[in-house]
Structures are given as structure tokens and as C-alpha cells.
Design a protein around this motif. Structure first.
Motif, PDB file in Angstrom:
ATOM      1  N   TRP B  66      12.159  -0.499 -18.584  1.00 16.91           N
ATOM      2  CA  TRP B  66      12.421   0.818 -18.335  1.00 16.91           C
ATOM      3  C   TRP B  66      11.385   1.603 -18.501  1.00 16.91           C
ATOM      4  CZ3 TRP B  66      15.376   3.104 -14.973  1.00 16.91           C
ATOM      5  CH2 TRP B  66      15.774   4.373 -15.441  1.00 16.91           C
ATOM      6  N   HIS B  67      10.364   1.440 -19.492  1.00 16.17           N
ATOM      7  CA  HIS B  67       9.407   2.188 -19.824  1.00 16.17           C
ATOM      8  C   HIS B  67       8.430   2.385 -18.883  1.00 16.17           C
ATOM      9  CE1 HIS B  67       5.782   4.041 -21.892  1.00 16.17           C
ATOM     10  NE2 HIS B  67       5.301   2.740 -21.871  1.00 16.17           N
ATOM     11  N   TYR B  68       8.010   1.030 -18.297  1.00 12.01           N
ATOM     12  CA  TYR B  68       6.953   1.055 -17.435  1.00 12.01           C
ATOM     13  C   TYR B  68       7.612   1.528 -16.097  1.00 12.01           C
ATOM     14  CZ  TYR B  68       3.826  -1.659 -20.417  1.00 12.01           C
ATOM     15  OH  TYR B  68       3.117  -1.812 -21.328  1.00 12.01           O
ATOM     16  N   ALA B  69       8.879   1.266 -15.677  1.00 10.11           N
ATOM     17  CA  ALA B  69       9.364   2.051 -14.236  1.00 10.11           C
ATOM     18  C   ALA B  69       9.284   3.481 -14.442  1.00 10.11           C
ATOM     19  CB  ALA B  69      10.848   1.703 -14.538  1.00 10.11           C
ATOM     20  N   LYS B  70       9.200   3.991 -15.543  1.00  6.21           N
ATOM     21  CA  LYS B  70       9.231   5.363 -15.783  1.00  6.21           C
ATOM     22  C   LYS B  70       7.831   5.700 -15.682  1.00  6.21           C
ATOM     23  CE  LYS B  70      11.725   6.234 -19.407  1.00  6.21           C
ATOM     24  NZ  LYS B  70      12.450   6.835 -20.650  1.00  6.21           N
ATOM     25  N   VAL B  71       6.857   5.075 -16.250  1.00  6.83           N
ATOM     26  CA  VAL B  71       5.654   5.548 -15.933  1.00  6.83           C
ATOM     27  C   VAL B  71       5.059   5.430 -14.663  1.00  6.83           C
ATOM     28  CG1 VAL B  71       3.068   4.627 -16.626  1.00  6.83           C
ATOM     29  CG2 VAL B  71       4.600   4.845 -18.448  1.00  6.83           C
ATOM     30  N   ALA B  72       5.684   4.332 -13.830  1.00  5.34           N
ATOM     31  CA  ALA B  72       5.121   3.785 -12.602  1.00  5.34           C
ATOM     32  C   ALA B  72       5.623   4.962 -11.574  1.00  5.34           C
ATOM     33  CB  ALA B  72       5.414   2.401 -12.059  1.00  5.34           C
ATOM     34  N   LEU B  73       6.849   5.176 -11.557  1.00  8.50           N
ATOM     35  CA  LEU B  73       7.596   6.077 -10.344  1.00  8.50           C
ATOM     36  C   LEU B  73       6.687   6.897  -9.970  1.00  8.50           C
ATOM     37  CD1 LEU B  73       9.979   5.742  -8.469  1.00  8.50           C
ATOM     38  CD2 LEU B  73      11.094   7.325 -10.380  1.00  8.50           C
ATOM     39  N   PRO B  74       6.386   8.037 -10.828  1.00 10.33           N
ATOM     40  CA  PRO B  74       5.640   9.154 -10.168  1.00 10.33           C
ATOM     41  C   PRO B  74       4.026   8.873  -9.515  1.00 10.33           C
ATOM     42  CG  PRO B  74       5.875   9.490 -12.469  1.00 10.33           C
ATOM     43  CD  PRO B  74       6.463   8.154 -12.258  1.00 10.33           C
ATOM     44  N   GLN B  75       3.542   7.829  -9.844  1.00 10.60           N
ATOM     45  CA  GLN B  75       2.415   7.409  -9.285  1.00 10.60           C
ATOM     46  C   GLN B  75       2.608   6.710  -8.119  1.00 10.60           C
ATOM     47  OE1 GLN B  75      -0.675   7.640 -10.804  1.00 10.60           O
ATOM     48  NE2 GLN B  75       0.331   8.755 -12.490  1.00 10.60           N
ATOM     49  N   VAL B  76       3.887   5.804  -8.054  1.00 13.20           N
ATOM     50  CA  VAL B  76       4.163   4.950  -6.787  1.00 13.20           C
ATOM     51  C   VAL B  76       4.720   5.966  -5.776  1.00 13.20           C
ATOM     52  CG1 VAL B  76       5.831   3.514  -5.908  1.00 13.20           C
ATOM     53  CG2 VAL B  76       4.623   3.014  -7.771  1.00 13.20           C
ATOM     54  N   LEU B  77       5.258   7.089  -6.257  1.00 14.39           N
ATOM     55  CA  LEU B  77       5.742   8.049  -5.240  1.00 14.39           C
ATOM     56  C   LEU B  77       4.691   8.957  -4.543  1.00 14.39           C
ATOM     57  CD1 LEU B  77       9.128   9.488  -6.752  1.00 14.39           C
ATOM     58  CD2 LEU B  77       9.022   8.005  -4.771  1.00 14.39           C
ATOM     59  N   LYS B  78       3.496   9.285  -5.222  1.00  9.43           N
ATOM     60  CA  LYS B  78       2.512   9.723  -5.063  1.00  9.43           C
ATOM     61  C   LYS B  78       1.688   9.015  -3.860  1.00  9.43           C
ATOM     62  CE  LYS B  78       0.200  12.099  -8.190  1.00  9.43           C
ATOM     63  NZ  LYS B  78      -0.903  12.152  -9.156  1.00  9.43           N
ATOM     64  N   GLY B  79       1.563   7.715  -4.246  1.00  6.49           N
ATOM     65  CA  GLY B  79       1.179   6.727  -3.251  1.00  6.49           C
ATOM     66  C   GLY B  79       1.865   6.423  -1.878  1.00  6.49           C
ATOM     67  N   ALA B 247      -2.245  -3.863 -13.504  1.00  2.00           N
ATOM     68  CA  ALA B 247      -3.318  -4.329 -13.921  1.00  2.00           C
ATOM     69  C   ALA B 247      -3.859  -4.206 -15.554  1.00  2.00           C
ATOM     70  CB  ALA B 247      -4.679  -3.877 -12.902  1.00  2.00           C
ATOM     71  N   GLN B 248      -3.199  -2.759 -15.921  1.00  2.11           N
ATOM     72  CA  GLN B 248      -3.529  -2.284 -17.239  1.00  2.11           C
ATOM     73  C   GLN B 248      -2.512  -2.839 -18.129  1.00  2.11           C
ATOM     74  OE1 GLN B 248      -3.044   1.611 -16.242  1.00  2.11           O
ATOM     75  NE2 GLN B 248      -5.329   1.857 -15.758  1.00  2.11           N
ATOM     76  N   SER B 249      -1.336  -3.331 -17.708  1.00  2.00           N
ATOM     77  CA  SER B 249      -0.390  -3.428 -18.654  1.00  2.00           C
ATOM     78  C   SER B 249       0.135  -5.058 -18.823  1.00  2.00           C
ATOM     79  CB  SER B 249       0.965  -2.712 -18.599  1.00  2.00           C
ATOM     80  OG  SER B 249       1.473  -2.656 -17.151  1.00  2.00           O
ATOM     81  N   PHE B 250      -0.163  -5.658 -17.758  1.00  2.00           N
ATOM     82  CA  PHE B 250       0.207  -6.964 -17.475  1.00  2.00           C
ATOM     83  C   PHE B 250       1.955  -6.933 -17.511  1.00  2.00           C
ATOM     84  CE2 PHE B 250      -3.818  -7.894 -19.388  1.00  2.00           C
ATOM     85  CZ  PHE B 250      -4.357  -8.345 -18.239  1.00  2.00           C
ATOM     86  N   ASN B 251       2.399  -5.815 -16.908  1.00  2.55           N
ATOM     87  CA  ASN B 251       3.775  -5.827 -16.587  1.00  2.55           C
ATOM     88  C   ASN B 251       4.125  -5.727 -15.213  1.00  2.55           C
ATOM     89  OD1 ASN B 251       6.517  -4.364 -16.540  1.00  2.55           O
ATOM     90  ND2 ASN B 251       6.817  -5.219 -18.536  1.00  2.55           N
ATOM     91  N   TYR B 252       5.259  -6.426 -14.800  1.00  4.69           N
ATOM     92  CA  TYR B 252       5.386  -6.425 -13.240  1.00  4.69           C
ATOM     93  C   TYR B 252       6.261  -5.326 -12.790  1.00  4.69           C
ATOM     94  CZ  TYR B 252       2.050  -9.909 -13.082  1.00  4.69           C
ATOM     95  OH  TYR B 252       0.806 -10.999 -13.351  1.00  4.69           O
ATOM     96  N   THR B 253       6.747  -4.657 -13.534  1.00  5.09           N
ATOM     97  CA  THR B 253       7.878  -3.668 -13.177  1.00  5.09           C
ATOM     98  C   THR B 253       7.269  -2.684 -12.214  1.00  5.09           C
ATOM     99  OG1 THR B 253       8.699  -3.597 -15.735  1.00  5.09           O
ATOM    100  CG2 THR B 253       9.569  -1.965 -14.219  1.00  5.09           C
ATOM    101  N   PRO B 254       6.031  -2.054 -12.216  1.00  3.09           N
ATOM    102  CA  PRO B 254       5.656  -1.192 -11.295  1.00  3.09           C
ATOM    103  C   PRO B 254       5.699  -1.910  -9.793  1.00  3.09           C
ATOM    104  CG  PRO B 254       4.229  -1.160 -12.946  1.00  3.09           C
ATOM    105  CD  PRO B 254       5.088  -2.348 -13.455  1.00  3.09           C
ATOM    106  N   TYR B 255       5.574  -3.309  -9.764  1.00  2.69           N
ATOM    107  CA  TYR B 255       5.682  -3.618  -8.357  1.00  2.69           C
ATOM    108  C   TYR B 255       7.248  -3.537  -7.935  1.00  2.69           C
ATOM    109  CZ  TYR B 255       1.150  -5.700  -8.045  1.00  2.69           C
ATOM    110  OH  TYR B 255      -0.285  -6.001  -7.962  1.00  2.69           O
ATOM    111  N   VAL B 256       8.116  -3.765  -8.875  1.00  2.43           N
ATOM    112  CA  VAL B 256       9.616  -3.748  -8.615  1.00  2.43           C
ATOM    113  C   VAL B 256       9.873  -2.437  -8.165  1.00  2.43           C
ATOM    114  CG1 VAL B 256      12.011  -3.996  -9.558  1.00  2.43           C
ATOM    115  CG2 VAL B 256      10.315  -5.554 -10.158  1.00  2.43           C
ATOM    116  N   VAL B 257       9.513  -1.305  -8.937  1.00  2.32           N
ATOM    117  CA  VAL B 257       9.769  -0.120  -8.329  1.00  2.32           C
ATOM    118  C   VAL B 257       9.166   0.271  -7.052  1.00  2.32           C
ATOM    119  CG1 VAL B 257       8.881   2.387  -9.031  1.00  2.32           C
ATOM    120  CG2 VAL B 257       9.380   0.606 -10.886  1.00  2.32           C
ATOM    121  N   ALA B 258       7.723   0.015  -6.820  1.00  2.00           N
ATOM    122  CA  ALA B 258       7.320   0.052  -5.525  1.00  2.00           C
ATOM    123  C   ALA B 258       8.050  -0.617  -4.351  1.00  2.00           C
ATOM    124  CB  ALA B 258       5.706  -0.327  -5.277  1.00  2.00           C
ATOM    125  N   GLY B 259       8.519  -2.042  -4.587  1.00  2.00           N
ATOM    126  CA  GLY B 259       9.105  -2.417  -3.583  1.00  2.00           C
ATOM    127  C   GLY B 259      10.553  -1.902  -3.367  1.00  2.00           C
TER     128      GLY B 259
END
Lengths: 249, 290
Positions: B66-79, B247-259
Motif C-alpha cells: 500500500w505504501h509504495y502504491a501511494k508513492v507511485a500513483l501520482p508519478q504514474v498518472l503524470k507519466g 529501481a530505487q526500492s526493489f518493490n514491484y508495486t509501482p508496476y502493478v499500479v501502472a498496469g
């Protein structure tokens, strides 16, 4: 009287706001031919489509051999297995040969083995004068031939009842005869049929019972001699007069 | 055909009709209950099977944090905004170019032979060429030419590669649609005095395009996903944004978010075309219960 093959009781059908059948009653006795006559839009085709459950009726009931087929609990596929239909526009399957068109239902629906189904199909095609056409595709045939294939397809499953929906309306005049003579043969075989038709001469000759429909109501019903010879209703007389004037009777 | 007769009779539903409708209603209620129960049972079984399986805690940490999902979402949406812009521009170009290619291939007459040949060669080539090779070739190869006036922007070049490949696919879809329109339609149009081009424009194409809307949408959805490939050139789209965080966190949640974001983007498009084709069918075909 024996139990009718097909019985309609107060059948009512609307499309949107349009009232197409307004309480139609009809009995079709076994081994008889019933002709439905009337102007375009009088409800003849709709009546046939309802009898085959291609349309859901609003009110009333339809019985096949005494069992109500419009009961929501009835299995429409089982009903349609016992009723054959021939359409105005043939509706043959263009991607199948004539033989495959005729054997499709016997094989896939009734589980008849391939060889047996083909043998029977060839017999029927033979009788309908289509012996050499089994391997052809429908688009290679004339309209009259296509319609005869459609009839072969409908009778291949030995239906209890055959519905013919203006089967000659799309044909050239010189091809009408060949299709009607097939219907005559079926009558001689004892097939029970309901025919919606504009061919008054044919209806008069072949029908045991004639029904005149107008604006979704059966206005007159009787033997061919009664309806054509001595119509009781003014509407029927008017309709027949127009037909005579058009040279169709 | 039926002449509409307005309901003007004093019709009262019969007892038979009322009973029949009551039966239908009770059946509908029963179906709803059965569907609800079976859905709940399925959901519970799935939940139990997944959460009880041995690798679940680690899977959850790595892919569903959940933590990484929240970090990733705004970046992913911007992308994602970049992906959307790419989709719109490339999609429009692909449709136009694809249609032109399809029309070029249907042209008759000896004069047009080279045009037909070129269009056929183009479609054969770009349909067979792996998109990734096309992309690498344009994005890295073209700037290496140092040509004047040719953009070096990876987004533009990536877009070009996408258009090159997808227009070949779409051209084939259009051509298939054109060929399914029955020749009698062309004959009818020509016999009214329409020229070949007019027959195509007013009679053949409208029918062809309607028929190929579902496969076209399929290709557009595919294009939408493949806009993510421009990330290989370093353009920061939704995929690359996720990759940076991973790449910074070795957590794959951001990919799931992007997907999931990509999936969420395609669903409304699919529903829209379903609705459009359903409306078309209703307008053009006869009713009935089968």
C-alpha cells in the motif's frame, strides 16, 4: 373432432405501440392445410412467427398437440424441433452446400448419423426435383430451386407442422409453379400446413380452411369454397374484389 | 410488414397473461438470488485459497504494498498523460494512414499498379516487422544519422514507429471490412450513376467501417498499451515512472499500479464500442426472441 395440431386462443401481439394481432383464434386439424389470406400488414407473417415462438406473444395462448407452447416453462427449442418453417427469403445458409443445409438439423439437433441423414436428404431432394444439386452452394441456384431446398430443409426433420410464410412472394412468376407443386405433394403426403399466401388461386385449390385476416383480426374463416365463393363479411368481399381486379384470382 | 394500428381497443389483460407475468417475475427474482449466492460463494472461496497459500505474504509485500502504491500513483498518472497524448495523436494518424493504405490496395486499373504494389509491400513489411525492432531503429537509429530538420525527441520518434507498425495492421482491418461488403451494393451504387469513388465513399465504406469497429478497437487498445514502449528511449511515461520507483526500492508495486491504470483506461473504451455496435444492430436488424 380430433385434437387440433395447432390451436390459437385470443392471441394478442404488439410491436411497441402498434397492435398487430388483436385476439386471434385458430384451429388447425391434423393433415389439413390452412391458408392465411389478407393484405400486407394484416398480421399473417406475425401469426406464423408467433406460432414458431420467434416472437413472444403479449396475451392469449398457443397450443401444439394440446400442450401450451406459450407457457414460460415450455422449452422453445423442443417446440421448434417439431415445427418446420419456410421463409419468404429462403434463409438458406450460404456457406453450406445444399446437402449440408438439409442435413444440418437432422444431424446436429436430432442426432441422425451422417450417412443416414444424407441418404434421407437425397431422397427428399430427389422428390423435389433437385437430384443433381446436392453438392452446389445455394447462391448457384435459381430462386425456385433455393426455395425448394428450403422446403427440403424444413421437412427433413419430419415436423409435426409446417409453416410457410409467403414462400412464393420473392419468386419470378414462372418459378412459382414449381414451388407450389411441391406444396401440393406435401399435402398429398398428409403434412399439416399453415400457409400465409398472396396466391389466391393456389389457396383456393389446396386449402381445407381459409382464414381472412385484416388489421390483426380473423374476420372470416371457412372452407375455400365458403370464403372465396360466398364471403359473409363485407371486408372479405372488398379484399377479394381488389384481388380480382388485380387479376390475381 | 406491419401497418401500425394504435391501441384503441378496450383491452384488459387476461388472467392467463397476469399469471404468466407473475411466473416470469418470480423466475427473475429466483435468478437474481441464485446469481448473488453463487457470486458470494465464489468470492469467499477465491479469497480463502489466495490468502491461505504459502507464498501469499511475500507476494503481497512485493506486488501489493500500500505504501509504495501511494508513492507511485501520482508519478504514474503524470507519466500516463504522455501515453494518452501519444495514443490520441498516433491513433488518429494510424486510422487515416491505415484507411488510405486500404483504399490504395482496392484501387483498380493499370495506372494504379505501382501504388497498389507499394501499399501491399508496406503492409507486408511493417506487419511482419517486430514493433520493438522498428522502435529501436527509429528512436536510436534515426538520430544517429544527424540529419538536419529531423527531430531527435524520443517521444516523436517513438510515435512514428508506432504509426508505421499500427497503420499496417489497421489497413488490413479496413481492407477486410471493404471486402465483406457484398458486390451487389457496389452494383446498386454504380447503377445509380455514382462514380467508383462515390460508391466507395457513400455506400461501401460506411458499411465496411461499421463492421470493423470491434477489431479496430482491438488494435487501438493494443496501441494504447504499446505507447508504454517509448519508455525504452527514456521518455518518462507511466511505465518508466513506475520503473524509476521500482529501481530505487526493489518493490514491484509501482508496476502493478501502472498496469492497473492502463487497464482502467481501456475498459471505458470497450464499453463504449459495445454500446455503439449494439445500437447499430438494434437500428438495422429485425427483432425477435432468437
Amino acid at each position: 373432432m380430433t385434437e387440433p395440431v395447432l390451436r390459437l386462443e385470443q392471441v394478442r401481439k404488439t410491436y411497441g405501440g402498434a397492435l398487430v394481432l388483436r385476439g386471434v383464434d385458430l384451429d388447425v386439424a391434423p393433415h389439413t392445410v390452412t391458408a392465411l389470406i389478407g393484405a400486407s400488414g394484416s398480421g399473417k407473417s406475425t401469426l406464423l412467427r408467433c406460432a414458431n415462438l420467434l416472437e413472444e406473444i403479449d396475451d392469449g395462448a398457443i397450443f401444439l398437440d394440446g400442450a401450451e407452447i406459450t407457457d414460460p416453462r415450455a422449452d422453445p427449442d423442443a417446440v421448434r424441433r417439431r415445427i418446420g418453417v419456410v421463409f419468404q427469403a429462403y434463409n438458406l445458409f450460404p456457406h453450406m452446400t445444399v446437402l449440408d443445409n438439409v442435413t444440418l438439423a437432422p444431424r446436429r439437433v436430432h442426432g441422425v448419423p451422417r450417412a443416414e441423414a444424407q441418404e434421407r436428404a437425397r431422397e427428399i431432394l430427389d422428390r423435389l426435383g433437385l437430384a443433381g444439386r446436392a453438392a452446389d452452394y445455394p447462391d448457384r441456384l435459381s430462386g425456385g430451386q433455393q426455395q425448394r431446398v428450403a422446403i427440403a430443409r424444413a421437412v427433413a426433420v419430419r415436423p409435426r407442422l409446417l409453416l410457410l410464410d409467403e414462400i412464393t412472394a420473392a419468386l419470378d412468376p414462372e418459378l412459382v409453379g414449381e414451388v407450389l407443386s411441391v406444396v401440393r405433394d406435401l399435402k398429398d403426403d398428409g403434412m399439416t400446413m399453415v400457409i400465409a399466401t398472396h396466391e389466391m388461386g393456389f389457396a383456393r385449390e389446396v386449402a381445407d380452411q381459409v382464414c381472412f385476416l385484416d388489421e390483426g383480426v380473423v374476420h372470416e374463416r371457412g372452407t375455400a369454397a365458403e370464403v372465396f365463393g360466398a364471403p359473409r363479411e363485407e371486408r372479405t368481399r372488398r379484399f377479394l374484389r381488389r384481388i380480382v381486379e388485380a387479376g390475381r384470382l | 410488414m406491419t401497418v401500425p394500428v394504435r391501441e384503441k381497443d378496450d383491452y384488459r389483460p387476461s388472467a392467463r397473461r397476469i399469471a404468466r407475468e407473475r411466473l416470469r417475475r418470480s423466475r427473475t427474482r429466483r435468478s437474481v438470488v441464485i446469481a448473488a449466492v453463487s457470486t458470494v460463494v465464489t468470492a469467499v472461496v477465491l479469497y480463502l485459497v489466495i490468502t491461505r497459500s504459502p507464498g501469499w505474504p511475500r507476494t503481497r509485500e512485493t506486488f501489493f504494498d500500500w505504501h509504495y502504491a501511494k508513492v507511485a500513483l501520482p508519478q504514474v498518472l503524470k507519466g500516463l498523460w504522455l501515453n494518452v497524448r501519444l495514443l490520441v495523436c498516433c491513433g488518429a494518424l494510424v486510422l487515416v494512414l491505415g484507411l488510405l493504405l486500404a483504399l490504395a490496395r482496392t484501387l483498380r486499373g493499370p495506372v494504379f499498379f505501382p501504388l497498389r504494389l507499394l501499399a501491399t509491400a508496406y503492409v507486408d513489411f511493417f506487419r511482419g516487422l517486430p514493433l520493438i525492432i522498428c522502435l529501436l531503429g527509429t528512436v536510436f537509429g534515426v538520430p544517429a544519422l544527424r540529419l538536419q530538420g529531423v527531430p531527435n525527441d524520443p517521444v516523436v520518434l517513438g510515435g512514428v514507429a508506432l504509426v508505421l507498425t499500427y497503420s499496417a495492421y489497421v489497413a488490413e482491418v479496413f481492407r477486410a471490412g471493404i471486402e465483406t461488403v457484398h458486390p451487389s451494393q457496389r452494383a446498386a451504387a454504380r447503377s445509380l450513376g455514382l462514380t467508383g469513388a462515390q460508391a466507395m465513399r457513400y455506400v461501401i465504406l460506411p458499411q465496411a467501417v461499421r463492421r470493423v469497429v470491434p477489431p479496430l478497437l482491438n488494435d487501438l487498445v493494443s496501441l494504447q498499451k504499446d505507447t508504454g514502449l517509448v519508455s525504452i528511449a527514456g521518455a518518462v511515461d507511466a511505465v518508466y515512472a513506475a520503473q524509476i520507483i521500482t529501481a530505487q526500492s526493489f518493490n514491484y508495486t509501482p508496476y502493478v499500479v501502472a498496469g492497473l491504470v492502463f487497464v482502467a483506461l481501456t475498459i471505458p473504451m470497450t464499453r463504449l464500442t459495445d454500446w455503439v455496435s449494439a445500437r447499430m444492430n438494434r437500428r438495422q436488424s429485425q427483432g425477435g426472441t432468437v
